[in-house]
Each structure stands twice: as C-alpha cells, then as structure tokens.
Enzyme design. Sequence first.
Site, PDB file in Angstrom:
ATOM      1  N   HIS A   4     -64.640  90.407  81.376  1.00  0.00           N
ATOM      2  CA  HIS A   4     -64.358  91.543  81.548  1.00  0.00           C
ATOM      3  C   HIS A   4     -65.065  91.675  83.039  1.00  0.00           C
ATOM      4  O   HIS A   4     -64.079  92.609  83.733  1.00  0.00           O
ATOM      5  CB  HIS A   4     -64.786  92.760  80.853  1.00  0.00           C
ATOM      6  CG  HIS A   4     -65.885  93.144  80.794  1.00  0.00           C
ATOM      7  ND1 HIS A   4     -66.904  92.025  80.030  1.00  0.00           N
ATOM      8  CD2 HIS A   4     -66.559  93.888  81.540  1.00  0.00           C
ATOM      9  CE1 HIS A   4     -67.984  92.149  80.502  1.00  0.00           C
ATOM     10  NE2 HIS A   4     -68.300  94.028  80.869  1.00  0.00           N
ATOM     11  N   ASP A  18     -71.890  96.169  72.001  1.00  0.00           N
ATOM     12  CA  ASP A  18     -72.214  95.961  73.375  1.00  0.00           C
ATOM     13  C   ASP A  18     -73.812  96.730  73.660  1.00  0.00           C
ATOM     14  O   ASP A  18     -73.635  97.686  73.932  1.00  0.00           O
ATOM     15  CB  ASP A  18     -71.289  96.099  74.258  1.00  0.00           C
ATOM     16  CG  ASP A  18     -71.587  95.112  75.990  1.00  0.00           C
ATOM     17  OD1 ASP A  18     -72.627  95.537  76.409  1.00  0.00           O
ATOM     18  OD2 ASP A  18     -70.420  94.266  76.473  1.00  0.00           O
TER      19      ASP A  18
HETATM   20  C1  GLC Z   1     -72.529  94.436  83.088  1.00  0.00           C
HETATM   21  C2  GLC Z   1     -71.081  94.483  82.764  1.00  0.00           C
HETATM   22  C3  GLC Z   1     -70.530  94.778  83.834  1.00  0.00           C
HETATM   23  C4  GLC Z   1     -71.317  96.145  84.349  1.00  0.00           C
HETATM   24  C5  GLC Z   1     -72.398  96.001  84.147  1.00  0.00           C
HETATM   25  C6  GLC Z   1     -73.428  97.037  84.815  1.00  0.00           C
HETATM   26  O1  GLC Z   1     -72.674  93.297  84.292  1.00  0.00           O
HETATM   27  O2  GLC Z   1     -70.635  92.927  82.149  1.00  0.00           O
HETATM   28  O3  GLC Z   1     -69.385  95.652  83.485  1.00  0.00           O
HETATM   29  O4  GLC Z   1     -70.292  97.127  85.309  1.00  0.00           O
HETATM   30  O5  GLC Z   1     -73.150  95.307  83.738  1.00  0.00           O
HETATM   31  O6  GLC Z   1     -73.382  97.889  83.360  1.00  0.00           O
END
Ligand code: GLC
Length: 546
Positions: free
Chosen positions: A327, A96
């Site tokens: 998630h 990620d």
């Molecule tokens: C994305 C992620 C999420 C996170 C956000 C900030 O939406 O999937 O879990 O809180 O970015 O990085």
Amino acid sequence: MEWWQNQAVYQIYPKSFLDTTGKGTGDLRGIIEKLDYIKSLGAGAIWLTPIYPSPMVDNGYDISDYTAIDPRFGTMEDFDELIAKAKERGIRIVMDLVYNHTSDEHAWFKESKSSKTNSKSDWYIWRDAKPDGSAPTNWRSIFGGSAWEWCEERQQYYLHTFAIQQPDLNWENPDVRQALYDAANFWLDRGVGGFRIDAIVYIKKPKNFVDGEPDSDGKSNVHNMIAATEGILDFLHEFKREVFEGKDIFTVAEANSVKPEDLPEWVGERGVFDMLFEFSHVNVMFDNGEEFWHRAKPIKLSDLKAALTASQKATRNTWYPIYFENHDKPRSVNNFFPDDADKNLAAKALATILFTLRGTPFIYQGEELGFANEPFNSIDDYDDISSHGQYDLAQADGLSPEDALRAVHKFSRDNARTPMQWDSSINAGFTSGKAWLPVHKDFKNCNAEVEERDADSVLNFYRRLSALRNSSDVLIGGEYEELCHDSEEIYVFTRTLGDKKLCTVVNFTTHDVELPAQIKGAKKLLGNYADEKNYLRETEAAIYEF
Ligand code: GLC
C-alpha cells in the site's frame, strides 16, 4: 516447512477492498464476502492493514485504540466472524501492529501532553525548545516538514517520525512496552495468525539528539538519524519473548534500512522475526534508498537483480517475504517495466518472479489483476499524506508545480489505494455510494469478473503460478542461483533441490532478446506467452525445467 512458507499471503487495504454499506469505504463484511476469491489465489493468510479506531490522517496508521475495531470497518463480531470463516478455508488473519507511534488522539497521548508531571508524561518523546525557541533538531519527518511539533499545553516539542498526528512512543519506558505487548496478546487470544509489524526500525532512539547534514530544505532525514539504533535488538528480543515465542503464528517486520548482511540478527531462530520486509529492491531507483520521488533515476536492471540476489543470499538459512507491491508503493508494472511495455505481459512477468524466488510470495490487492497506476488531475485530489509532503519537497528543490505533480503521479501511494475493481458495474462494484478515491478509468477492461472468464488473464495466470509454487518442493525450498548477472535485459535464476532444477527467465525490455545458452534444451513449464520461440519476445517470462 511451516504453513506460512507453503502458501502465499494476500495483503488487503480494507478501506479500498469492498464496501457493503454504500458509505464509500471498504469494510470487514466485504472481506468476508471475498474469502473464496482470496483462497483461489492459493493464499494461506491475509494481512490486513490497520482496522483499529483512527482519525485516519494516515489511513489507520494513526491508531487511537489498539484493542478495538474502527466502526467504519465494522464491529468486533464482524472481526470474529472473519477469523472463523477464514479458518474454515484454511486462511489465517494477520494484523498490522503500529508500535512506533500512536495517533495524537490516543488517550495515552492526550494524557501525556497535558502536563510534565502526569502518569504518562514520559510515554512519548518530549524535548525542550532550543534557547531561540526552535525545534530540538533539524530532522525532517518521513512525510516532510519538521519531525518536531510544538505543544502549547505542555510547552515542549514532541517527536513524530511520520505525521504531526503520529507522535512517537517512548519504548525506554517499560510500562509503554508492556501496554503494547498486552495489546498484541489481546489479538492473539482472538485467534489471529500473526503480525506485520510497522516501521519497527524507529522504536529505539539515539541517546543524544544531534542535527544531521541539511538538504535543500535545510532539514535532515529523520530516518538517517534514528533507524536501527544500537540497542534496538534488546527491545525486540523482549517483544519476541512476551508476544510471539512458541506460538503458531508468523511475524513479518517492516524494516527499511536493515542491510541484507544484518538480516541473520533480525530473522530466524537467532533473530526476532520470521521474515523482514527490507526495501532494497523496491527503492532501487533512489540513491542510498533516500525517497525523494522527484530524484528517482531510471532503474538499472543489474541493480534490481543485485538487490534481489543479495536478499536471497542473506536469507539462505532463514526466510524471506517476496513482494513487489504494497500500500506504500506504486503499481509494479509501472515501477519496473518501461512505459511502453504491455501491462498484462509485465504483470505476468513480475508474478513469475514473485512465485519462483525463495520465500513467501506477498500479493497486494489488485496486483493479481494487473492494476496500473492511476494519475489524478491535481495535487488536491490526492489523499495520501506523503504525496503532499513530496510535492512540497520537490518544489523546495526547485521543480515547477507541474514537474512536482509528475513525480507524485509516478510514486504516490494512492496509486496502490484506488478501489478494487470487482466488475464492470458502477464504481467497479466497489461501492454503491461515492468511492473515497477515484476508481481507475480502465476498470471495465481490468476487473475480477472479466478476468475470471478469460483463461489467459493475469488473474488466472496468478492462480496457475500459485498452484505450481505451492506444490513444488523445488520452488518452496530449493537453492537460488542467479545467472547472466551482467545483462541489462534479462533476469535469469535457477532453483535447485537435489537433482531437480527449475529456471526463471524474464525479459525486462520491449524488444526481442536472445535466449540464454543455459536454457537451450530445457522444457518450458509455464510462461506469459503460450507458445515457444528460440528467442525471448518483448516482456516474455517463462519457467523452465531441466
Ligand atoms: C509504514 C506503513 C505506512 C505508514 C507508515 C507510518 O511505512 O506501511 O503506510 O504510513 O508506516 O505508520
């Protein structure tokens, strides 16, 4: 076809997957232990949500070092072993990349905030206060509260699209961009198979920062003010050239708000990424995609189908990631089926769609076991930072604390983050210590060990579907067409390749429904009821062959 088109991707939230040390949070060695389980689902890749060093304000999406492993998850040796052992099984590891922001504990931010003249002074988005000392604009961060935070040290505000502890990087600065490309290339050199790129629509900020239309809290959603700003594609093409181009990897970007009709600019050869997670179907209960949990409306099936069909059509010549869970979302059986629907039938019905639409199926840990939401007793039990923001927003909008909590129960991201349920032992076999989030109360009935033994389980249904999909040229590459669009009860679509044709039919209601005329005479290949009737039973799903 590429390797990432022929197989599913399995998403792991490492903190909740498997703890091998008794500390209460999952780790890389836990993932290594379960590689055969993941392989059994027909997955060719694992997407790991962030495992880098982080203060964990947003569970790893607040990164303090882009090229190391957080000791809570293990070591770089564990990571290398994971890559190698996964490779032995034909599985690649996808990382990620969180490049819109860092943690406020990142060395770059610590330097940037120390003065207006240091060498990283413009690595983040700094602005002076308004003459009255207030924030530069009325923007609300995605997690609630102002998107600006005052920094005493520097005597300026900085922008944070997400939490206060997640300051936005300044992509206009070429040194910032180079540092980010270098970090991505560090992981490619270690053998990763691709990237999921977080919150990418926010990296380009508008030239002028202006106030937006205020909502009941006096603020305006930052998303509407900065998402997909003109010029963003120039950054993204450079990113592609410097990192992805010509490599045997895949990229999938999280891009809330890119409209289906704009997808060709973003994906495929002409675009930047191989695939893009857009939110139209998972946010179908929110007006204009605006995520106020307490304002969610009941889903109209025709809206859900329209969203899925629009994305299928827009990616006809490119590719699409199919997903119902991740998630950040509640469990799909609660999200898309009526409360009284049988959860196992519903899980299998959604899986039938997941594996028969055109694109790569993304399975989120626990989805393959039919996990349902787990409401916690009080707001204090929630770890998820956005649950707290939404709880406050709901009350600012006039809801009682009880009603605000009800909205959290329904949409909290913690619904997806409760520990994996491996067996019927203490803590569902997730940890020998104290689990960081409560284990689902129903874990004795719903866990991998129990489902392994039950031929009719959700888990074994996933395996059958995945095997069918991965070996079917019609399901991998066939054209999509939706039938019965106006029905508010059933979702019906065909996949066609040459003279081969398959049809998926799903009853989204909890009552019997007539079988669509087009199906009569077709042969049932697989479904969530073993036998066949001349009508569809509650929550029935099936794949037919012509
Ligand atoms: C994305 C992620 C999420 C996170 C956000 C900030 O939406 O999937 O879990 O809180 O970015 O990085």
